[in-house]
Design an enzyme around this catalytic site. Structure first.
Site, PDB file in Angstrom:
ATOM      1  N   LYS A 189      27.421  12.513  29.785  1.00  0.00           N
ATOM      2  CA  LYS A 189      27.270  13.967  29.683  1.00  0.00           C
ATOM      3  C   LYS A 189      26.638  14.512  30.954  1.00  0.00           C
ATOM      4  CE  LYS A 189      26.355  13.365  24.774  1.00  0.00           C
ATOM      5  NZ  LYS A 189      25.410  13.445  23.672  1.00  0.00           N
ATOM      6  N   GLU A 203       0.844  -1.199   0.000  1.00  0.00           N
ATOM      7  CA  GLU A 203       0.000   0.000   0.000  1.00  0.00           C
ATOM      8  C   GLU A 203       0.886   1.259   0.000  1.00  0.00           C
ATOM      9  OE1 GLU A 203      -3.611   2.238   0.316  1.00  0.00           O
ATOM     10  OE2 GLU A 203      -2.929   0.383  -0.615  1.00  0.00           O
ATOM     11  N   TYR A 204       1.931   1.205   0.805  1.00  0.00           N
ATOM     12  CA  TYR A 204       2.865   2.328   0.884  1.00  0.00           C
ATOM     13  C   TYR A 204       3.509   2.557  -0.496  1.00  0.00           C
ATOM     14  CZ  TYR A 204       6.812   5.216   2.297  1.00  0.00           C
ATOM     15  OH  TYR A 204       7.716   6.231   2.391  1.00  0.00           O
ATOM     16  N   ASP A 205       3.960   1.482  -1.107  1.00  0.00           N
ATOM     17  CA  ASP A 205       4.614   1.587  -2.415  1.00  0.00           C
ATOM     18  C   ASP A 205       3.687   2.203  -3.461  1.00  0.00           C
ATOM     19  OD1 ASP A 205       6.809   0.469  -1.300  1.00  0.00           O
ATOM     20  OD2 ASP A 205       6.456  -1.556  -2.093  1.00  0.00           O
ATOM     21  N   CYS A 231      66.722  12.026  15.785  1.00  0.00           N
ATOM     22  CA  CYS A 231      67.852  12.313  14.913  1.00  0.00           C
ATOM     23  C   CYS A 231      68.052  13.821  14.992  1.00  0.00           C
ATOM     24  CB  CYS A 231      67.516  11.908  13.483  1.00  0.00           C
ATOM     25  SG  CYS A 231      68.641  12.637  12.277  1.00  0.00           S
ATOM     26  N   LYS A 278      27.852   5.001  22.682  1.00  0.00           N
ATOM     27  CA  LYS A 278      28.673   5.748  21.732  1.00  0.00           C
ATOM     28  C   LYS A 278      28.601   5.005  20.404  1.00  0.00           C
ATOM     29  CE  LYS A 278      33.015   8.114  21.152  1.00  0.00           C
ATOM     30  NZ  LYS A 278      33.459   7.597  19.855  1.00  0.00           N
TER      31      LYS A 278
HETATM   32  S1  IVH Z   1      28.303  13.911  21.904  1.00  0.00           S
HETATM   33  C1  IVH Z   1      30.811  17.637  22.245  1.00  0.00           C
HETATM   34  N1  IVH Z   1      27.025  11.626  21.916  1.00  0.00           N
HETATM   35  O1  IVH Z   1      31.726  10.403  19.242  1.00  0.00           O
HETATM   36  C2  IVH Z   1      30.117  16.352  22.312  1.00  0.00           C
HETATM   37  N2  IVH Z   1      28.923  11.841  20.498  1.00  0.00           N
HETATM   38  O2  IVH Z   1      34.348  12.143  19.963  1.00  0.00           O
HETATM   39  C3  IVH Z   1      30.160  15.683  21.021  1.00  0.00           C
HETATM   40  N3  IVH Z   1      29.422   9.862  19.162  1.00  0.00           N
HETATM   41  O3  IVH Z   1      32.496  11.516  16.350  1.00  0.00           O
HETATM   42  C4  IVH Z   1      29.533  14.457  20.797  1.00  0.00           C
HETATM   43  N4  IVH Z   1      27.781   8.627  19.917  1.00  0.00           N
HETATM   44  O4  IVH Z   1      29.953  11.357  16.460  1.00  0.00           O
HETATM   45  C5  IVH Z   1      28.055  12.326  21.412  1.00  0.00           C
HETATM   46  N5  IVH Z   1      25.795   9.670  22.016  1.00  0.00           N
HETATM   47  C6  IVH Z   1      26.810  10.364  21.497  1.00  0.00           C
HETATM   48  C7  IVH Z   1      27.699   9.819  20.541  1.00  0.00           C
HETATM   49  C8  IVH Z   1      28.749  10.597  20.067  1.00  0.00           C
HETATM   50  C9  IVH Z   1      28.817   8.676  19.097  1.00  0.00           C
HETATM   51  C10 IVH Z   1      30.638  10.232  18.404  1.00  0.00           C
HETATM   52  C11 IVH Z   1      30.537  11.522  17.683  1.00  0.00           C
HETATM   53  C12 IVH Z   1      31.956  11.970  17.527  1.00  0.00           C
HETATM   54  C13 IVH Z   1      32.628  11.289  18.655  1.00  0.00           C
HETATM   55  C14 IVH Z   1      33.041  12.301  19.684  1.00  0.00           C
END
Ligand code: IVH
Length: 681
Positions: free
Chosen positions: A298, A40-42, A434, A121
């Site tokens: 964070k 349907e979507y297609d 060196c 991450k």
């Molecule tokens: S925060 C200033 N959150 O990690 C804060 N980064 O060194 C910047 N990354 O290449 C990033 N997952 O793409 C944040 N949940 C996440 C993340 C993340 C992966 C990567 C980001 C960057 C590297 C930071």
């Protein structure tokens, strides 16, 4: 030609189709909870494509049809991120997470509990998406953090990136929103892609991250559209654009705007909870449908984030906790000794190729003499090799049980392997160098760096060409490059009329460059792109820079003693000064930078602190001044414009009164920085 009535009918049908398709795509891709069958979507999608084909004037930039890709580009344009995209510091143990918290407490002078967000991450590529009035207008790669590549058409093919932000009732869309997140390929998508490539006889990608990078760097976005890329959002460049008070609120608002948020993000009331979540994620890692290489921690409170601010490359309020590295064993075939542009002699292990964490490793750095000794390596040893995420591979240890009889131990050379010159290892230092100023290897490495991407970025002059030019005696130092002619190049092996003319044109083009690029190119120890950018912002011209003192360098946020000393040493050196003069004579012209520094609210003001502060630590106050463009003096001098007095201010107060310098109490100082930091440094 349709009549205008007819046009109106079509326009409405298109609007209805887009609305329905947007909803269904969102349910399918973001919520993973489809409302209708794929067929349907297609059918709806085909109707949309058909109508847009017949009435191209009625196409809109946010139409879901954009996701199939657009005509190929010749090159990617460069975009400047309005606010730099920083990277993260790493923590390799739980202990280091608690040390991170200690640093936060010291900096903020804070004993209250700190709340964190702990997020997987993602091991993909960082991208920025700029929404103007709710419409996706520019998408780019992180690049060097300041400049990235414009890949809007490619990013538009990713179904989990909204082409237009969803308006929620009662909340106006932000006029400007810069969203950051990770574009990635799932393991399943990666496996399918490689299967297809194997069938087509094309080379396979080593891991999902490389495959995602390849997909995003396609000039033809129709190819990108065929790769199942996905996207998780994790931040905005400036949280003020969302009027949020905490990072978790930012994520929640982003979700409301239509983005996909990673389900394994946790709000943690303490670092102990963060550590628990880390263990949980390490366990989950292998069950997730995409690669993660750690956890990002964070500080949740945006007020605290703002107080903590940034260092040159990374924020103080976040850290990446890396998973334990992947390891493999292989055989050490040989050890080579490389000579870098600073003369550093680095032992490099030559390994029987082995796959570690999805990447083939055949070389690994052994760092320096002490490392080689400590690991007691012998040629022919079976060695344990490890790789942690984006960290370069390293040899952990030799498996001595497997050592072949009569294996020869690795030892450092006694003379430079390139020029035979003397090697020196200063007391207390780990690096062997060196010290022959005319060592051809050092010069060559310097030239390679100068012309390379992190330097002047001169096209058509790669490592091999430079080796050839050096061997032919045509180029011995940096200024020599600018004396080259096409007539000199042409007769050399592998050069033709066209390539010679192109190379000379590229060399000439590089004469017009910025101070930052030039500083990063000439190979001052400890000065890379970031520091070069800071120097450009502060001094603007080479003349001003040459007149600067060590104290002037130290006043810059992000420049410490080691870098300042290196700058002084470099600019005091006669050879360097002669080189700079020769380059200027040969027509190198540095274009003035955009006036960034003076636009900052505290530019032109020099602060001196005295007495204890109550609301924050001295380092925090200093960092704040520098972030807002001001300078910080360490003692009273003629340049000081403001004295900030905390409790028990001493003799400086009296001095300031005599000199007629502006005197601020702590409350006045806080008011000043609050007023001015609204401008978002
Ligand atoms: S925060 C200033 N959150 O990690 C804060 N980064 O060194 C910047 N990354 O290449 C990033 N997952 O793409 C944040 N949940 C996440 C993340 C993340 C992966 C990567 C980001 C960057 C590297 C930071």
């Amino acid at each position: 030609m349709p009549t205008s009535d007819n046009t109106e009918v079509i326009r409405q049908r298109l609007a209805t189709l887009r609305e329905q398709l947007d909803l269904h795509a969102y349910r399918y891709h973001v919520l993973d909870d489809p409302l209708i069958a794929d067929g349907e979507y297609d059918r709806l999608f085909r109707e949309l494509l058909d109508l847009e084909e017949r009435y191209p004037d009625l196409r809109t930039p946010d139409s879901i049809s954009q996701r199939v890709g657009a005509a190929p580009l010749d090159t990617f344009a460069t975009v400047e991120h309005r606010l730099p995209m920083l990277s993260l510091e790493n923590a390799f143990t739980e202990q280091e997470l608690f040390e991170f918290e200690e640093r936060l407490r010291r900096f903020l002078n804070l004993n209250d509990p700190i709340v964190y967000m702990a997020e997987p991450k993602l091991d993909g590529l960082a991208v920025e998406l700029v929404y103007c009035e709710g419409l996706l207008t520019v998408g780019s790669t992180r690049g060097n953090g300041r400049l990235g590549e414009e890949i809007t058409a490619n990013l538009k093919t990713i179904h989990t990136i909204p082409l237009r932000l969803t308006a929620t009732t009662g909340q106006p869309l932000p006029a400007l929103l810069e969203v950051r997140g990770e574009a990635f390929l799932s393991m399943r998508g990666f496996a399918a892609l490689n299967e297809q490539r194997a069938l087509d006889g094309e080379p396979l990608f080593a891991n999902p991250r490389n495959a995602a990078a390849g997909a995003l760097r396609q000039l033809d976005s129709r190819i990108t559209a065929q790769r199942p890329l996905d996207f998780f959002v994790y931040a905005v460049a400036n949280p003020a654009q969302l009027a949020a008070a905490s990072h978790h609120e930012v994520l929640q608002k982003l979700q409301e705007l239509g983005f996909k948020i990673n389900p394994h993000i946790r709000h943690c009331a303490s670092m102990v909870e963060v550590a628990t979540h880390f263990r949980e994620l390490s366990r989950l890692r292998d069950t997730l449908p995409y690669d993660i290489d750690g956890m990002v921690v964070k500080v949740d409170d945006l007020g605290l984030q703002r107080r903590l601010g940034n260092k040159a490359r990374s924020p103080r309020w976040a850290i990446a906790a890396k998973f334990a590295a992947s390891q493999a064993t292989t055989v050490l075939r040989d050890v080579e000794f490389g000579v870098g542009r600073t003369g550093a002699v680095t032992p490099v292990a030559i390994l029987e190729p082995v796959t570690v964490g999805g990447v083939t490793v055949s070389r690994a750095t052994l760092h320096n003499e002490d490392e080689v000794r400590r690991k007691d390596l012998h040629i022919g040893d079976t060695v344990l090799v490890q790789r942690a995420g984006d960290v370069i591979p390293e040899v952990v240890k030799a498996v001595t049980e497997y050592r072949p009889a009569g294996a020869r131990p690795v030892s450092m050379p006694v003379a430079c392997p390139e020029c035979g010159g003397p090697l020196v290892r200063p007391a207390g230092e780990a690096v062997t160098r060196c010290v022959n100023q005319h060592c051809p290897a050092q010069r060559l490495q310097g030239l390679i760096h100068f012309t390379g991407k992190a330097g002047m970025d001169i096209d058509g002059l790669g490592k091999a060409s430079l080796e050839q030019l050096a061997a032919a005696g045509l180029v011995n130092d940096l200024p020599d490059l600018y004396t080259l002619t096409a007539e000199q190049l042409q007769p050399l092996d592998g050069w033709g009329e066209k390539s010679a003319a192109n190379a000379i044109a590229a060399i000439n083009r590089s004469k017009q460059t910025t101070l930052a690029r030039f500083l990063a190119a000439i190979g001052i120890r400890h000065v890379g792109e970031v520091t070069a950018g800071l120097l450009e912002q502060r001094f603007g011209t080479l003349t001003a820079l040459l007149a600067a003192s060590e104290a002037d360098f130290l006043e810059i946020e992000g420049i410490g003693e080691q870098v300042a000393a290196s700058l002084v040493r470099f600019f005091a050196d006669d050879t360097a000064r002669t080189m700079l003069a020769r380059l200027a004579d040969l027509g190198l012209a540095l274009t003035p930078p955009r006036q960034v520094a003076s636009a900052l609210p505290l530019a032109d003001r020099v602060f001196l602190f005295t007495g204890g502060l109550a609301a924050c630590s001295r380092s925090e106050a200093k960092a704040l001044v520098k972030t807002l463009g001001g300078q910080v003096a360490s003692a009273m001098n003629k340049k000081v414009t403001d004295l900030v007095c905390g409790a028990k201010a001493g003799g400086k107060l009296k001095q300031a009164r005599e000199m007629g310098i502006r005197i601020l109490g702590e409350a006045e100082f806080q008011e000043l920085v609050q007023e001015t930091s609204g401008t978002e440094a």
